[in-house]
Design an enzyme around this catalytic site. Structure first.
Site, PDB file in Angstrom:
ATOM      1  N   GLY A 180       3.692 -12.327 -13.827  1.00 48.18           N
ATOM      2  CA  GLY A 180       4.272 -13.589 -13.373  1.00 48.18           C
ATOM      3  C   GLY A 180       3.861 -13.984 -11.974  1.00 48.18           C
ATOM      4  O   GLY A 180       4.526 -14.801 -11.337  1.00 48.18           O
TER       5      GLY A 180
ATOM      6  N   HIS B  23       0.834  -1.211   0.000  1.00 46.82           N
ATOM      7  CA  HIS B  23       0.000   0.000   0.000  1.00 46.82           C
ATOM      8  C   HIS B  23       0.864   1.254   0.000  1.00 46.82           C
ATOM      9  O   HIS B  23       0.572   2.234  -0.714  1.00 46.82           O
ATOM     10  CB  HIS B  23      -0.916  -0.025   1.222  1.00 46.82           C
ATOM     11  CG  HIS B  23      -1.832   1.153   1.298  1.00 46.82           C
ATOM     12  ND1 HIS B  23      -2.938   1.284   0.492  1.00 46.82           N
ATOM     13  CD2 HIS B  23      -1.782   2.275   2.075  1.00 46.82           C
ATOM     14  CE1 HIS B  23      -3.555   2.425   0.758  1.00 46.82           C
ATOM     15  NE2 HIS B  23      -2.869   3.038   1.733  1.00 46.82           N
TER      16      HIS B  23
END
Length: 458
Positions: free
Chosen positions: A421, A252
């Protein structure tokens, strides 16, 4: 030295040992009353026969009264003892004082017996080797009162008690049989908390980090082990939750400077116009923002996910997601098919299970040419899920690497597709948390096959 308490395991073992020994000793003492070699009451049927025989003898002796000379009485008594009786037993006659009148054989057993059995009101019997003595029975004549005893050969098999006492191996066997219930109870008392501890450890291995109050029951040693185990589970819960919250907080916090970077890039493009350098910066910033978004999504799903497990059925778990995926495939002019879902019981975190399968299916939609096939197979308390596509696939030497975080192959599934990925890594982590597995192979359709295995709830 501290006396072991029954709440302790070693105290229970000590108590069971002495309880078993006490039961064996008491049993042996009680069985002595059935030993024919000890003095005991005459059974009812033989007692009635001997009493009837005494009445007949009494009548014979009094049928022809003897003279005052005791020699005639003794002669008649000796004649009675020589006569073969229908009861096939040997009769003995003694005076009330214990003097043997006739006969003279087996007098050793008789002399011993009359010293312990001299009350005609309660006749007794005792076995001497194979010779069973019984009596006394009172005989009344005109001259005097006599005692009658009976002796006969014991033809029955030795009592079970005698066989045991005479054979040490049989005595050991009976002791083992007597102690078996106590030892079985002891084994149950010892293994029950051990099994509970084992089952709790297996639950932790499956990712179910739940304290079990039943572990703190039983012997003190297992109570302490159970309490320590529950403390370990609570500590693991705190560590995992703290680590996942840290990952969420870091992800965050990274979004704020990344947002400012993209805003600065946009302002620079507005002032200076488009350039390859600024476009490259904006592309990498966008990829990084997407990667952080996926990390945030992963951390949100995993925060306390091990404490949010429940039993759900496969149909209600994946049906809506599969229908959305089929609609998405149709928008890309591709065909997605799957066999009928059933109510397979699956224990786990629903959000993680949905995300795990969704990541693989969306990869198949993205990289498959036009066909995606999904197959659900129930086998031996497991659910096998295979996802096939007809895309270019993955080189054989890279099939095991595609589940590593941030790993991307350099074929059609390359960096130009915009992938981070993390999708298959998230799927592999979710399956591992649910004691499942995932494997990549070449699909019969020509592309990639992903095989997922999940254990079913019992």
């Amino acid at each position: 030295m501290r006396v072991p308490g029954f709440t302790h395991l070693y105290g229970r073992i000590f108590a069971i040992f002495w309880a078993t020994l006490l039961v064996v000793v008491v049993a042996l003492v009680l069985m002595f009353q059935y030993d024919p070699r000890s003095i005991q009451p005459i059974p009812e049927h033989p007692l009635k026969q001997l009493q009837s025989q005494a009445i007949k003898i009494n009548k014979r002796l009094n049928h022809h009264p003897a003279s005052s000379n005791d020699i005639n009485l003794n002669t008649r008594i000796k004649a009675l003892t020589k006569r073969q009786d229908s009861h096939n037993n040997q009769l003995y006659f003694t005076t009330i004082d214990g003097d043997i009148i006739a006969p003279r054989k087996h007098t050793k057993a008789l002399r011993n017996f009359i010293t312990i059995a001299d009350n005609p009101d309660t006749p007794k019997q005792r076995l001497y080797g194979r010779w069973l003595m019984a009596g006394p029975f009172i005989i009344t004549t005109e001259q005097q009162q006599l005692f009658m005893y009976s002796g006969k050969v014991w033809r029955g098999a030795p009592p079970f008690f005698v066989q045991i006492m005479d054979k040490p191996f049989k005595l050991l066997l009976v002791t083992m049989l007597v102690s078996t219930p106590f030892l079985l109870w002891l084994a149950w008392a010892v293994t029950r908390p051990a099994r509970r501890l084992q089952q709790a450890a297996e639950r932790v291995a499956r990712g179910e980090f739940e304290a079990d109050p039943s572990l703190e029951q039983g012997p003190e040693e297992f109570k302490q082990a159970g309490a320590s185990f529950n403390q370990m589970v609570d500590a693991l819960n705190n560590i995992i939750s703290g680590q996942q919250r840290l990952l969420s907080d870091i992800s965050h916090e990274l979004r704020s400077p990344l947002t400012r970077l993209r805003m600065a890039t946009a302002l620079a493009q507005r002032k200076q116009g488009q350039s390859s350098e600024l476009s490259r910066i904006d592309t990498e910033a966008e990829r990084l923002e997407k990667m952080i978004s996926e990390l945030l999504e992963l951390s949100r799903m995993q925060v306390n996910s091990h404490q949010q497990q429940q039993i759900v059925d496969g149909h209600s778990l994946w049906y809506e997601m599969l229908e959305d995926a089929r609609f998405e495939a149709e928008q890309h002019h591709k065909t997605l098919t799957y066999n009928q879902l059933q109510a397979w019981p699956i224990k786990g975190n629903p959000n993680l299970l949905i995300s795990a399968l969704e990541n693989v299916i969306r990869n198949a939609i993205k990289y498959g040419n036009d066909v995606i096939e999904i197959t659900f197979t129930h086998q031996a308390q497991q659910l096998l899920i295979t996802i096939d596509d007809n895309g270019e696939g993955v080189p054989d030497d890279e099939l095991d690497d595609i589940f590593r975080p941030f790993y991307r192959v350099s074929t059609a599934r390359d960096r130009s597709s915009g992938g981070t990925g993390l999708g298959l890594a998230i799927t592999e982590s979710a399956l591992r948390q649910h004691s499942g597995s995932i494997k990549a192979t070449t699909s019969p359709l020509g592309g990639l096959r992903i095989s997922m295995i999940l254990p079913l709830a019992r």
